[in-house]
Design a protein around this motif. Structure first.
Motif, PDB file in Angstrom:
ATOM      1  N   ARG A  99       0.831  -1.211   0.000  1.00  0.00           N
ATOM      2  CA  ARG A  99       0.000   0.000   0.000  1.00  0.00           C
ATOM      3  C   ARG A  99       0.861   1.255   0.000  1.00  0.00           C
ATOM      4  O   ARG A  99       0.586   2.215  -0.726  1.00  0.00           O
ATOM      5  CB  ARG A  99      -0.932   0.005   1.217  1.00  0.00           C
ATOM      6  CG  ARG A  99      -2.100  -0.941   1.110  1.00  0.00           C
ATOM      7  CD  ARG A  99      -2.923  -0.923   2.381  1.00  0.00           C
ATOM      8  NE  ARG A  99      -3.519   0.397   2.583  1.00  0.00           N
ATOM      9  CZ  ARG A  99      -4.690   0.770   2.105  1.00  0.00           C
ATOM     10  NH1 ARG A  99      -5.403  -0.088   1.375  1.00  0.00           N
ATOM     11  NH2 ARG A  99      -5.164   1.969   2.355  1.00  0.00           N
ATOM     12  N   VAL A 100       1.915   1.248   0.820  1.00  0.00           N
ATOM     13  CA  VAL A 100       2.784   2.425   0.920  1.00  0.00           C
ATOM     14  C   VAL A 100       3.525   2.667  -0.383  1.00  0.00           C
ATOM     15  O   VAL A 100       3.614   3.805  -0.871  1.00  0.00           O
ATOM     16  CB  VAL A 100       3.782   2.255   2.089  1.00  0.00           C
ATOM     17  CG1 VAL A 100       4.833   3.359   2.053  1.00  0.00           C
ATOM     18  CG2 VAL A 100       3.040   2.288   3.424  1.00  0.00           C
TER      19      VAL A 100
ATOM     20  N   ALA B 187       1.183   4.004  -2.912  1.00  0.00           N
ATOM     21  CA  ALA B 187       0.827   5.387  -2.588  1.00  0.00           C
ATOM     22  C   ALA B 187       1.946   6.341  -2.992  1.00  0.00           C
ATOM     23  O   ALA B 187       1.689   7.427  -3.539  1.00  0.00           O
ATOM     24  CB  ALA B 187       0.530   5.515  -1.100  1.00  0.00           C
TER      25      ALA B 187
ATOM     26  N   TRP C 114      -7.789  12.951   0.679  1.00  0.00           N
ATOM     27  CA  TRP C 114      -6.902  11.861   1.071  1.00  0.00           C
ATOM     28  C   TRP C 114      -6.365  11.956   2.490  1.00  0.00           C
ATOM     29  O   TRP C 114      -6.109  10.943   3.132  1.00  0.00           O
ATOM     30  CB  TRP C 114      -5.753  11.755   0.066  1.00  0.00           C
ATOM     31  CG  TRP C 114      -6.241  11.285  -1.268  1.00  0.00           C
ATOM     32  CD1 TRP C 114      -7.314  10.474  -1.497  1.00  0.00           C
ATOM     33  CD2 TRP C 114      -5.697  11.590  -2.557  1.00  0.00           C
ATOM     34  NE1 TRP C 114      -7.475  10.257  -2.854  1.00  0.00           N
ATOM     35  CE2 TRP C 114      -6.504  10.926  -3.533  1.00  0.00           C
ATOM     36  CE3 TRP C 114      -4.623  12.351  -2.997  1.00  0.00           C
ATOM     37  CZ2 TRP C 114      -6.259  11.008  -4.892  1.00  0.00           C
ATOM     38  CZ3 TRP C 114      -4.370  12.435  -4.361  1.00  0.00           C
ATOM     39  CH2 TRP C 114      -5.183  11.775  -5.295  1.00  0.00           C
ATOM     40  N   MET C 115      -6.186  13.174   3.015  1.00  0.00           N
ATOM     41  CA  MET C 115      -5.686  13.289   4.383  1.00  0.00           C
ATOM     42  C   MET C 115      -6.695  12.792   5.421  1.00  0.00           C
ATOM     43  O   MET C 115      -6.325  12.091   6.358  1.00  0.00           O
ATOM     44  CB  MET C 115      -5.271  14.730   4.665  1.00  0.00           C
ATOM     45  CG  MET C 115      -3.967  15.148   3.998  1.00  0.00           C
ATOM     46  SD  MET C 115      -2.528  14.172   4.541  1.00  0.00           S
ATOM     47  CE  MET C 115      -2.355  13.005   3.196  1.00  0.00           C
TER      48      MET C 115
ATOM     49  N   ASP D 136      -8.824  10.479   5.080  1.00  0.00           N
ATOM     50  CA  ASP D 136      -8.801   9.022   4.967  1.00  0.00           C
ATOM     51  C   ASP D 136      -7.611   8.439   5.720  1.00  0.00           C
ATOM     52  O   ASP D 136      -7.728   7.425   6.418  1.00  0.00           O
ATOM     53  CB  ASP D 136      -8.752   8.631   3.485  1.00  0.00           C
ATOM     54  CG  ASP D 136      -8.797   7.118   3.299  1.00  0.00           C
ATOM     55  OD1 ASP D 136      -9.761   6.499   3.776  1.00  0.00           O
ATOM     56  OD2 ASP D 136      -7.866   6.563   2.690  1.00  0.00           O
ATOM     57  N   THR D 137      -6.459   9.093   5.590  1.00  0.00           N
ATOM     58  CA  THR D 137      -5.249   8.628   6.281  1.00  0.00           C
ATOM     59  C   THR D 137      -5.397   8.745   7.790  1.00  0.00           C
ATOM     60  O   THR D 137      -5.096   7.808   8.539  1.00  0.00           O
ATOM     61  CB  THR D 137      -4.026   9.449   5.816  1.00  0.00           C
ATOM     62  OG1 THR D 137      -3.882   9.315   4.400  1.00  0.00           O
ATOM     63  CG2 THR D 137      -2.757   8.966   6.498  1.00  0.00           C
TER      64      THR D 137
ATOM     65  N   TYR E 155      -7.801   6.194   9.211  1.00  0.00           N
ATOM     66  CA  TYR E 155      -7.215   4.852   9.303  1.00  0.00           C
ATOM     67  C   TYR E 155      -6.414   4.697  10.595  1.00  0.00           C
ATOM     68  O   TYR E 155      -6.603   3.725  11.343  1.00  0.00           O
ATOM     69  CB  TYR E 155      -6.331   4.589   8.092  1.00  0.00           C
ATOM     70  CG  TYR E 155      -5.593   3.270   8.160  1.00  0.00           C
ATOM     71  CD1 TYR E 155      -6.245   2.073   7.855  1.00  0.00           C
ATOM     72  CD2 TYR E 155      -4.263   3.218   8.543  1.00  0.00           C
ATOM     73  CE1 TYR E 155      -5.574   0.856   7.925  1.00  0.00           C
ATOM     74  CE2 TYR E 155      -3.586   2.004   8.624  1.00  0.00           C
ATOM     75  CZ  TYR E 155      -4.242   0.836   8.310  1.00  0.00           C
ATOM     76  OH  TYR E 155      -3.584  -0.360   8.402  1.00  0.00           O
ATOM     77  N   PHE E 156      -5.526   5.658  10.864  1.00  0.00           N
ATOM     78  CA  PHE E 156      -4.672   5.538  12.041  1.00  0.00           C
ATOM     79  C   PHE E 156      -5.449   5.762  13.337  1.00  0.00           C
ATOM     80  O   PHE E 156      -5.222   5.064  14.330  1.00  0.00           O
ATOM     81  CB  PHE E 156      -3.500   6.514  11.944  1.00  0.00           C
ATOM     82  CG  PHE E 156      -2.465   6.088  10.940  1.00  0.00           C
ATOM     83  CD1 PHE E 156      -1.636   5.001  11.194  1.00  0.00           C
ATOM     84  CD2 PHE E 156      -2.321   6.740   9.731  1.00  0.00           C
ATOM     85  CE1 PHE E 156      -0.687   4.582  10.270  1.00  0.00           C
ATOM     86  CE2 PHE E 156      -1.381   6.343   8.792  1.00  0.00           C
ATOM     87  CZ  PHE E 156      -0.556   5.250   9.074  1.00  0.00           C
TER      88      PHE E 156
ATOM     89  N   HIS F 169      -4.665  -1.225  -3.016  1.00  0.00           N
ATOM     90  CA  HIS F 169      -5.717  -0.220  -2.893  1.00  0.00           C
ATOM     91  C   HIS F 169      -6.989  -0.593  -3.656  1.00  0.00           C
ATOM     92  O   HIS F 169      -8.033   0.028  -3.449  1.00  0.00           O
ATOM     93  CB  HIS F 169      -5.222   1.141  -3.400  1.00  0.00           C
ATOM     94  CG  HIS F 169      -4.137   1.734  -2.561  1.00  0.00           C
ATOM     95  ND1 HIS F 169      -4.386   2.579  -1.507  1.00  0.00           N
ATOM     96  CD2 HIS F 169      -2.793   1.590  -2.618  1.00  0.00           C
ATOM     97  CE1 HIS F 169      -3.233   2.937  -0.952  1.00  0.00           C
ATOM     98  NE2 HIS F 169      -2.258   2.349  -1.608  1.00  0.00           N
TER      99      HIS F 169
ATOM    100  N   ARG G  69      -9.634   4.489  -4.922  1.00  0.00           N
ATOM    101  CA  ARG G  69      -8.669   5.471  -4.433  1.00  0.00           C
ATOM    102  C   ARG G  69      -9.198   6.900  -4.513  1.00  0.00           C
ATOM    103  O   ARG G  69      -8.741   7.783  -3.774  1.00  0.00           O
ATOM    104  CB  ARG G  69      -7.371   5.345  -5.238  1.00  0.00           C
ATOM    105  CG  ARG G  69      -6.188   6.154  -4.754  1.00  0.00           C
ATOM    106  CD  ARG G  69      -5.725   5.739  -3.381  1.00  0.00           C
ATOM    107  NE  ARG G  69      -6.420   6.469  -2.326  1.00  0.00           N
ATOM    108  CZ  ARG G  69      -6.323   6.237  -1.037  1.00  0.00           C
ATOM    109  NH1 ARG G  69      -5.587   5.254  -0.590  1.00  0.00           N
ATOM    110  NH2 ARG G  69      -6.993   6.954  -0.164  1.00  0.00           N
TER     111      ARG G  69
END
Length: 280
Positions: A8-9, A12, A152-153, A155-156, A159-160, A251, A257
């Motif tokens: 994934r990383v 990305a 996208w931020m 979403d990030t 997740y965390f 993804h 995405r």
């Protein structure tokens, strides 16, 4: 787990390099890239809804998608108000022709197929097209980062935050892995990233920034991004599929995405029509 995270990383990072290259290219390259994204998104939707074998609908959807995508390129020849009327005309003609298909091929093309095909043009083409409108605005290179960060931020951060603190399910009937804590983290993180972006463009690139509307936009984008993601989950659940495709390792499909971006891009464009956020 770590091998999946590694994939994934890497995907990305490759995506970030590609997106940055498109952003800083000349406008026509940016428009062509967004057009390609729209057409591939349309393809993924056809496959997801199992309509790829209905050639009449597929042909019409791609023809009208190309016509709609060509409209921004006519702005140097035609005034803006006429372009809006042309878009409305194209959508009306498109719907009429879809119904015509359901009349002549009534055994295989039902009203549900007409409705889904019309929806796909709006969702998969018109929504992401707003990125080209933002890029064409004054200071467009700086402004185009707003929908990208806004989609996208959150979403990030979701997740965390969900991984570390998630205890309460958000809407398990739609997306069982999303949590209330993740949603809160998405909003807080999204607003924070907009503030940081304001500092970056102000101190490093000499732009003026109105922080209050910028932060309000960050809040709105963080909420809209999550609705965009959940709406895509509704589609996938309805179609009984996990992903829209497998184009991006780790993804899923392209639409997996950019599903949040589809909701955020129109929001950012219309917000910027009312409020000045970044200026010189």
């Amino acid at each position: 787990m770590w091998s999946k995270m590694k994939i994934r990383v890497i995907s990305a990072l490759i995506g970030v390099v590609f997106v940055l290259g498109i952003i800083f290219s000349v406008p026509i390259v940016f428009q062509i890239a967004i057009g390609a994204v729209c057409l591939f998104t349309l393809y993924e939707l056809h496959v997801t809804f199992k309509q790829e074998k209905k050639w009449q609908l597929v042909l019409l959807s791609y023809l009208f998608a190309l016509a709609v995508l060509a409209l921004p390129m006519l702005v140097i020849f035609i005034r803006q108000s006429l372009l809006v009327n042309l878009l409305i005309f194209l959508l009306i003609a498109y719907l009429m022709l879809l119904f015509l298909c359901s009349v002549f091929w009534n055994q295989s093309i039902k009203f549900s197929n007409v409705a889904i095909t019309f929806f796909m043009l709006i969702y998969g083409v018109l929504f992401p097209m707003y990125l080209t409108y933002i890029r064409a605005m004054e200071h467009g290179v700086a402004l185009i980062f707003l929908p990208l960060l806004g989609a996208w931020m959150p979403d990030t951060f979701a997740y965390f935050a969900g991984t570390l603190f998630g205890r309460h399910k958000l809407i398990p009937s739609i997306s069982p892995n999303k949590t209330v804590e993740g949603a809160v983290g998405a909003v807080v993180g999204g607003v924070l990233m907009f503030f940081v972006y304001g500092l970056v463009v102000s101190h490093l690139f000499g732009y003026g920034v109105h922080y209050l509307p910028l932060l309000v936009l960050g809040l709105l984008c963080s909420v809209a991004a999550q609705f965009g993601d959940l709406s895509a989950s509704v589609i996938k659940r309805e179609c009984q599929t996990k992903d829209f495709g497998n184009l991006i390792p780790g993804h899923g499909g392209l639409l997996d995405r950019i599903d949040s971006l589809l909701f955020v891009a129109p929001l950012v464009y219309y917000f910027l029509q009312v409020f000045e956020v970044i200026y010189k």
